[in-house]
Design a protein around this motif. Structure first.
Motif, PDB file in Angstrom:
ATOM      1  N   ILE A  36      14.941   5.950  24.133  1.00  0.00           N
ATOM      2  CA  ILE A  36      13.789   6.484  24.612  1.00  0.00           C
ATOM      3  C   ILE A  36      13.025   6.704  23.557  1.00  0.00           C
ATOM      4  CG2 ILE A  36      14.760   7.840  26.606  1.00  0.00           C
ATOM      5  CD1 ILE A  36      14.741  10.326  24.729  1.00  0.00           C
ATOM      6  N   ALA A  37      13.167   6.260  22.456  1.00  0.00           N
ATOM      7  CA  ALA A  37      12.443   6.545  21.216  1.00  0.00           C
ATOM      8  C   ALA A  37      10.873   6.224  21.325  1.00  0.00           C
ATOM      9  CB  ALA A  37      13.253   5.612  19.810  1.00  0.00           C
ATOM     10  N   TYR A  38      10.592   4.860  21.820  1.00  0.00           N
ATOM     11  CA  TYR A  38       9.208   4.555  21.972  1.00  0.00           C
ATOM     12  C   TYR A  38       8.508   5.356  22.997  1.00  0.00           C
ATOM     13  CZ  TYR A  38       5.074   2.216  23.493  1.00  0.00           C
ATOM     14  OH  TYR A  38       3.975   1.689  23.847  1.00  0.00           O
ATOM     15  N   SER A  39       9.175   5.594  23.949  1.00  0.00           N
ATOM     16  CA  SER A  39       8.469   6.309  24.891  1.00  0.00           C
ATOM     17  C   SER A  39       8.202   7.701  24.409  1.00  0.00           C
ATOM     18  CB  SER A  39       9.571   6.682  26.185  1.00  0.00           C
ATOM     19  OG  SER A  39       9.844   5.409  27.035  1.00  0.00           O
ATOM     20  N   VAL A  40       9.077   8.290  23.891  1.00  0.00           N
ATOM     21  CA  VAL A  40       8.909   9.826  23.303  1.00  0.00           C
ATOM     22  C   VAL A  40       7.784   9.597  22.052  1.00  0.00           C
ATOM     23  CG1 VAL A  40       9.775  11.774  21.961  1.00  0.00           C
ATOM     24  CG2 VAL A  40      11.141  10.571  23.707  1.00  0.00           C
ATOM     25  N   GLN A  41       7.720   8.584  21.238  1.00  0.00           N
ATOM     26  CA  GLN A  41       6.578   8.629  20.323  1.00  0.00           C
ATOM     27  C   GLN A  41       5.384   8.427  20.929  1.00  0.00           C
ATOM     28  OE1 GLN A  41       4.838   5.274  19.696  1.00  0.00           O
ATOM     29  NE2 GLN A  41       3.759   6.346  18.081  1.00  0.00           N
ATOM     30  N   HIS A  42       5.335   7.721  21.881  1.00  0.00           N
ATOM     31  CA  HIS A  42       3.871   7.369  22.723  1.00  0.00           C
ATOM     32  C   HIS A  42       3.535   8.766  23.589  1.00  0.00           C
ATOM     33  CE1 HIS A  42       0.980   5.171  24.966  1.00  0.00           C
ATOM     34  NE2 HIS A  42       1.467   5.385  26.139  1.00  0.00           N
ATOM     35  N   LEU A  43       4.214   9.542  23.840  1.00  0.00           N
ATOM     36  CA  LEU A  43       4.004  10.994  24.664  1.00  0.00           C
ATOM     37  C   LEU A  43       3.575  11.796  23.543  1.00  0.00           C
ATOM     38  CD1 LEU A  43       6.779  10.843  27.536  1.00  0.00           C
ATOM     39  CD2 LEU A  43       4.160  10.292  27.476  1.00  0.00           C
ATOM     40  N   ASN A  44       4.094  11.773  22.295  1.00  0.00           N
ATOM     41  CA  ASN A  44       3.800  12.638  21.085  1.00  0.00           C
ATOM     42  C   ASN A  44       2.153  12.425  20.934  1.00  0.00           C
ATOM     43  OD1 ASN A  44       5.663  14.209  19.823  1.00  0.00           O
ATOM     44  ND2 ASN A  44       6.840  12.680  19.729  1.00  0.00           N
ATOM     45  N   GLN A  45       1.618  11.351  21.249  1.00  0.00           N
ATOM     46  CA  GLN A  45       0.310  11.112  20.677  1.00  0.00           C
ATOM     47  C   GLN A  45      -0.620  11.901  21.895  1.00  0.00           C
ATOM     48  OE1 GLN A  45      -0.521   6.963  21.191  1.00  0.00           O
ATOM     49  NE2 GLN A  45       1.081   6.373  20.103  1.00  0.00           N
ATOM     50  N   PHE A  46      -0.360  12.386  22.747  1.00  0.00           N
ATOM     51  CA  PHE A  46      -0.970  13.412  23.666  1.00  0.00           C
ATOM     52  C   PHE A  46      -0.829  14.986  23.542  1.00  0.00           C
ATOM     53  CE2 PHE A  46      -0.138   9.486  25.806  1.00  0.00           C
ATOM     54  CZ  PHE A  46      -1.236   8.551  25.680  1.00  0.00           C
ATOM     55  N   MET A  47      -0.103  15.350  22.455  1.00  0.00           N
ATOM     56  CA  MET A  47       0.158  16.789  22.251  1.00  0.00           C
ATOM     57  C   MET A  47      -1.047  17.468  22.369  1.00  0.00           C
ATOM     58  SD  MET A  47       3.623  17.037  22.295  1.00  0.00           S
ATOM     59  CE  MET A  47       4.505  17.964  21.138  1.00  0.00           C
ATOM     60  N   LYS A  48      -2.146  17.275  21.627  1.00  0.00           N
ATOM     61  CA  LYS A  48      -3.302  17.908  21.355  1.00  0.00           C
ATOM     62  C   LYS A  48      -4.189  18.163  22.719  1.00  0.00           C
ATOM     63  CE  LYS A  48      -7.507  18.420  18.792  1.00  0.00           C
ATOM     64  NZ  LYS A  48      -8.588  17.702  17.800  1.00  0.00           N
ATOM     65  N   THR A  49      -4.174  17.466  23.467  1.00  0.00           N
ATOM     66  CA  THR A  49      -4.750  17.868  24.774  1.00  0.00           C
ATOM     67  C   THR A  49      -4.224  17.179  26.037  1.00  0.00           C
ATOM     68  OG1 THR A  49      -6.405  16.053  24.646  1.00  0.00           O
ATOM     69  CG2 THR A  49      -7.114  18.408  23.838  1.00  0.00           C
ATOM     70  N   PRO A  50      -2.744  17.551  26.384  1.00  0.00           N
ATOM     71  CA  PRO A  50      -2.069  16.620  27.348  1.00  0.00           C
ATOM     72  C   PRO A  50      -2.736  16.963  28.720  1.00  0.00           C
ATOM     73  CG  PRO A  50      -1.109  18.951  26.707  1.00  0.00           C
ATOM     74  CD  PRO A  50      -2.051  18.656  25.764  1.00  0.00           C
ATOM     75  N   ARG A  51      -2.629  15.955  29.557  1.00  0.00           N
ATOM     76  CA  ARG A  51      -2.892  16.102  30.963  1.00  0.00           C
ATOM     77  C   ARG A  51      -1.935  15.771  31.734  1.00  0.00           C
ATOM     78  NH1 ARG A  51      -8.967  15.228  30.561  1.00  0.00           N
ATOM     79  NH2 ARG A  51      -9.520  15.138  28.607  1.00  0.00           N
ATOM     80  N   GLU A  52      -2.329  15.769  33.121  1.00  0.00           N
ATOM     81  CA  GLU A  52      -1.214  15.615  34.395  1.00  0.00           C
ATOM     82  C   GLU A  52      -0.839  14.322  34.238  1.00  0.00           C
ATOM     83  OE1 GLU A  52      -0.238  17.670  36.307  1.00  0.00           O
ATOM     84  OE2 GLU A  52      -1.573  19.526  36.226  1.00  0.00           O
ATOM     85  N   PRO A  53      -1.084  13.364  33.956  1.00  0.00           N
ATOM     86  CA  PRO A  53      -0.330  11.842  33.927  1.00  0.00           C
ATOM     87  C   PRO A  53       0.582  12.102  32.638  1.00  0.00           C
ATOM     88  CG  PRO A  53      -2.875  11.489  34.106  1.00  0.00           C
ATOM     89  CD  PRO A  53      -2.501  12.752  33.928  1.00  0.00           C
ATOM     90  N   HIS A  54       0.271  12.623  31.651  1.00  0.00           N
ATOM     91  CA  HIS A  54       1.043  12.728  30.529  1.00  0.00           C
ATOM     92  C   HIS A  54       2.350  13.667  30.937  1.00  0.00           C
ATOM     93  CE1 HIS A  54      -2.990  12.629  28.337  1.00  0.00           C
ATOM     94  NE2 HIS A  54      -2.527  11.298  28.674  1.00  0.00           N
ATOM     95  N   LEU A  55       2.265  14.878  31.529  1.00  0.00           N
ATOM     96  CA  LEU A  55       3.325  15.581  31.970  1.00  0.00           C
ATOM     97  C   LEU A  55       4.227  14.646  33.003  1.00  0.00           C
ATOM     98  CD1 LEU A  55       4.700  18.444  31.773  1.00  0.00           C
ATOM     99  CD2 LEU A  55       3.401  19.014  33.687  1.00  0.00           C
TER     100      LEU A  55
END
Length: 241
Positions: free
Chosen positions: A175-194
């Motif tokens: 899951i390393a790549y997936s988590v790293q990818h989701l880390n990019q949206f930490m500043k302004t997360p949106r519904e699709p990211h959650l």
């Protein structure tokens, strides 16, 4: 955790036993109401070290009050345990079995390190323990973008989830790549990211016991694989590897 994984791997490959100690430090659980200043003694100012004398080698890894010991000389390891007990009052927990949330399972052909308890606790915390499982960490048909979707009213929920998933990458490299990818949206997360974050939970639900198996075969060769997707990022058109 990289140091811990490396130490466990070397011990397994070399056929060395791993031991665990716990220091009795009651002050770690006390409340301080006054300003405190302290200077660390010179001899204790390292997190990990090794002591070598002749052909003997002993490794000590320390994290706050948790200690891992391993080495080639059992007599010197026991001597070190006695010394530490005289200095700090320690609990000898025997063979390494559970360290910083990582379970160490000894098998005939090696060691399995996993975060099963942490996995099940996280699934319960985010109400995903009985969810439908997913077969991949992310939905490969969906491209996440920084500005698509409704902003989350409470971004801390997303940040807490991704922060805990970060800790999982210590034993779940899948899951390393997936988590790293989701880390990019930490500043302004949106519904699709959650939604994508919960998809990772559904993937973990498939097998909470999965971890890293370290074979006791002496071969230390590292095999690496890489896959590149040309201009795959929908925000920057950069390639993703």
């Amino acid at each position: 955790m990289t140091t811990v994984r490396t130490l466990i791997t070397l011990a397994v490959k070399k056929g060395l036993n791993l031991y665990q100690l716990d220091v009795n430090n009651a002050f770690l659980h006390g409340d301080l109401n006054e300003e405190v200043s302290m200077t660390l003694p010179q001899s204790l100012a390292v997190d990990s070290q090794n002591m070598r004398k002749g052909d003997s080698l002993v490794f000590v890894a320390i994290y706050v009050d948790d200690v891992i010991l391993t080495g080639t000389d059992l007599e010197k390891i026991n001597s070190l345990k006695s010394f530490l007990h005289d200095q700090f009052k320690i609990n000898d927990l025997g063979r390494l079995h559970y360290f910083l949330g990582v379970r160490n399972i000894v098998q005939a052909d090696g060691v399995l390190i996993s975060q099963r308890k942490f996995t099940t606790d996280l699934l319960k915390e985010f109400d995903s323990f009985n969810c439908k499982v997913a077969t991949s960490p992310l939905d490969y048909t969906e491209k996440l973008k920084a500005i698509d979707g409704e902003l989350l009213s409470d971004p801390t929920h997303y940040r807490k989830l991704i922060g805990k998933l970060n800790f999982f990458t210590n034993t779940r490299m899948d899951i390393a790549y997936s988590v790293q990818h989701l880390n990019q949206f930490m500043k302004t997360p949106r519904e699709p990211h959650l939604k994508a974050g919960y998809h990772v939970l559904r993937y973990l639900r498939q097998d909470p016991t999965m971890g890293i198996f370290i074979s006791n075969k002496p071969n230390l060769t590292i095999s690496a694989y890489c896959d590149s997707d040309w201009a795959a990022c929908p925000d920057s058109s950069k390639s993703v590897s």
